[in-house]
Design a protein around this motif. Sequence first.
Motif, short mmCIF file in Angstrom:
data_model
loop_
_atom_site.label_atom_id
_atom_site.label_comp_id
_atom_site.label_asym_id
_atom_site.label_seq_id
_atom_site.Cartn_x
_atom_site.Cartn_y
_atom_site.Cartn_z
N ALA A 19 0.82 -1.20 0.00
CA ALA A 19 0.00 0.00 0.00
C ALA A 19 0.87 1.26 0.00
O ALA A 19 1.87 1.35 0.71
CB ALA A 19 -0.92 0.00 1.22
N VAL A 20 0.47 2.24 -0.81
CA VAL A 20 1.16 3.51 -0.91
C VAL A 20 0.34 4.55 -0.15
O VAL A 20 -0.86 4.71 -0.40
CB VAL A 20 1.33 3.94 -2.38
CG1 VAL A 20 1.92 5.34 -2.47
CG2 VAL A 20 2.20 2.93 -3.12
N THR A 21 0.98 5.26 0.77
CA THR A 21 0.28 6.26 1.57
C THR A 21 -0.40 7.29 0.68
O THR A 21 0.22 7.87 -0.21
CB THR A 21 1.26 6.96 2.52
OG1 THR A 21 1.87 5.99 3.37
CG2 THR A 21 0.53 8.00 3.37
N GLY A 22 -1.68 7.51 0.90
CA GLY A 22 -2.43 8.51 0.15
C GLY A 22 -3.02 8.02 -1.16
O GLY A 22 -3.84 8.72 -1.78
N ALA A 23 -2.66 6.80 -1.59
CA ALA A 23 -3.17 6.30 -2.88
C ALA A 23 -4.68 6.08 -2.84
O ALA A 23 -5.37 6.28 -3.85
CB ALA A 23 -2.46 5.01 -3.26
N ASP A 24 -5.19 5.65 -1.68
CA ASP A 24 -6.63 5.43 -1.59
C ASP A 24 -7.41 6.73 -1.83
O ASP A 24 -8.39 6.74 -2.58
CB ASP A 24 -7.00 4.83 -0.24
CG ASP A 24 -6.57 5.67 0.93
OD1 ASP A 24 -5.53 6.35 0.84
OD2 ASP A 24 -7.28 5.67 1.97
N ALA A 25 -6.96 7.82 -1.24
CA ALA A 25 -7.63 9.10 -1.43
C ALA A 25 -7.54 9.56 -2.89
O ALA A 25 -8.50 10.10 -3.45
CB ALA A 25 -7.03 10.16 -0.50
N THR A 26 -6.41 9.32 -3.51
CA THR A 26 -6.23 9.69 -4.92
C THR A 26 -7.18 8.89 -5.80
O THR A 26 -7.81 9.44 -6.72
CB THR A 26 -4.78 9.43 -5.36
OG1 THR A 26 -3.90 10.22 -4.55
CG2 THR A 26 -4.57 9.79 -6.82
N ILE A 27 -7.33 7.61 -5.52
CA ILE A 27 -8.24 6.76 -6.29
C ILE A 27 -9.68 7.25 -6.14
O ILE A 27 -10.43 7.35 -7.12
CB ILE A 27 -8.11 5.30 -5.84
CG1 ILE A 27 -6.77 4.72 -6.29
CG2 ILE A 27 -9.27 4.46 -6.37
CD1 ILE A 27 -6.43 3.37 -5.68
N LEU A 28 -10.09 7.54 -4.92
CA LEU A 28 -11.46 7.99 -4.68
C LEU A 28 -11.74 9.32 -5.38
O LEU A 28 -12.83 9.53 -5.94
CB LEU A 28 -11.72 8.10 -3.18
CG LEU A 28 -11.65 6.77 -2.40
CD1 LEU A 28 -11.85 7.02 -0.91
CD2 LEU A 28 -12.67 5.77 -2.92
N ARG A 29 -10.77 10.23 -5.37
CA ARG A 29 -10.95 11.51 -6.08
C ARG A 29 -11.12 11.27 -7.58
O ARG A 29 -11.93 11.93 -8.24
CB ARG A 29 -9.77 12.43 -5.82
CG ARG A 29 -9.78 13.09 -4.45
CD ARG A 29 -8.81 14.27 -4.38
NE ARG A 29 -7.44 13.85 -4.62
CZ ARG A 29 -6.59 13.48 -3.65
NH1 ARG A 29 -7.02 13.44 -2.39
NH2 ARG A 29 -5.36 13.13 -3.92
#
Length: 304
Positions: free
Chosen positions: A58-68
Motif C-alpha cells: 500500500a502507498v500512503t495517500g493512494a486510496d484518497a487519490t483513487i477515490l478523487r
Amino acid sequence: MESEITTDASTYVGRFAPSPTGPLHLGSLVAAVGSWLDARRHGGRWAVRIDDVDRTRAVTGADATILRSLEAHGLTWDGPVVYQRERDEQYAAALQRLIDAGHAFPCACTRRELRAVARHGPAGMIYPGTCRDGLPPGREARSWRMRAADMTLEFEDRRLGRQRVAMAAEIGDFIIRRGDGLFAYHLAMAVDDADLGVTDIVRGADLLIATAPQMALRDALGLHRPRHLHLPLAISTAGTKLSKQTAAPAVDDAQASRNLVTVLAILGLSAPKELAGAPPGELLAWAVDHWAPAALPEGDIRVA
C-alpha cells in the motif's frame, strides 16, 4: 456446493475493489466503469472497497487519490468505503472455520524451497504437497494453505462462457495466510464480497485465474457464489496489459470526459459525436442506457 446467485434489480450488488498501490490508470478505470455501468443498468448498488490486505504494497495517500479520480469521472458509490486493513478479525474467523472443517493445513515451506521443486500452472507455482499430511520433523508452521480438492470446479462467465478448472492439477493448495502473518488475497476477497452482499463481480480478464480459488473458498465456507463478468483488457501498443507493474500513467482527472470516451470504446460503446465533450454524468447516463455485455469485444483492446 452453493448455486450461483440469480440476480434482479432489487438484489444486485456490484463493487470496485482497487489496491492502493498507486493512482488509477486507464486499465483500472475500464474495470471501474464496467462494474459501475453493470450495477446501474440493473438498478443495483455499487460499493467501493480498498483492497489493502497487503499492507506491504500500500502507498500512503493512494486510496484518497483513487477515490478523487472516481468522483471526477462521475462514478458515485453507495455506502461507506470499506478498507480491508480493518477486517483482520473477520478473516481470522473464516480461517478458523476452514481449519476446523479440515480444509486448511499449516505449511512450513519457504518460497525459495518451493521454487526449487514446484511445477508451474496458470496461476504460478503449484504446491508439491510437502506439508499436506503434516509438518516435516523439526519444522514449524509459517503459513496456512487451502486444500485443493481433486475436482473440476466449473462456473459461467457472462462474457467468456463456461470455465472449467482442475483444482489440484492447475491451482494446487494455495496460501490463505502468509508467512508474514498477513491474510492472503483470495481469502480476504471471498469474505469481503460475502459480507458486502456482492451478487456480481465485474473486473478485468486478468483476474479470471483468481476466480476458481475464490469460488473454492466460498464453497468451503458455505457462501453464495456471485456471477462473474471478466472485461477485455486495455493493452499497450507493445501488447502488455496497462497496469502499475508496467508503469501505466495515471489518468488525468482534468480530462475525465475524454477518458470516459476512450474507456467506453474499449467496452464496445461508441459514444455519439455530440457527446464527445459532454460532462461525465451525461456520458455515463448514455452509457447506462446502451450497456450490453453481449456486445463487449471478444479480445483485449490496444490503446495508444
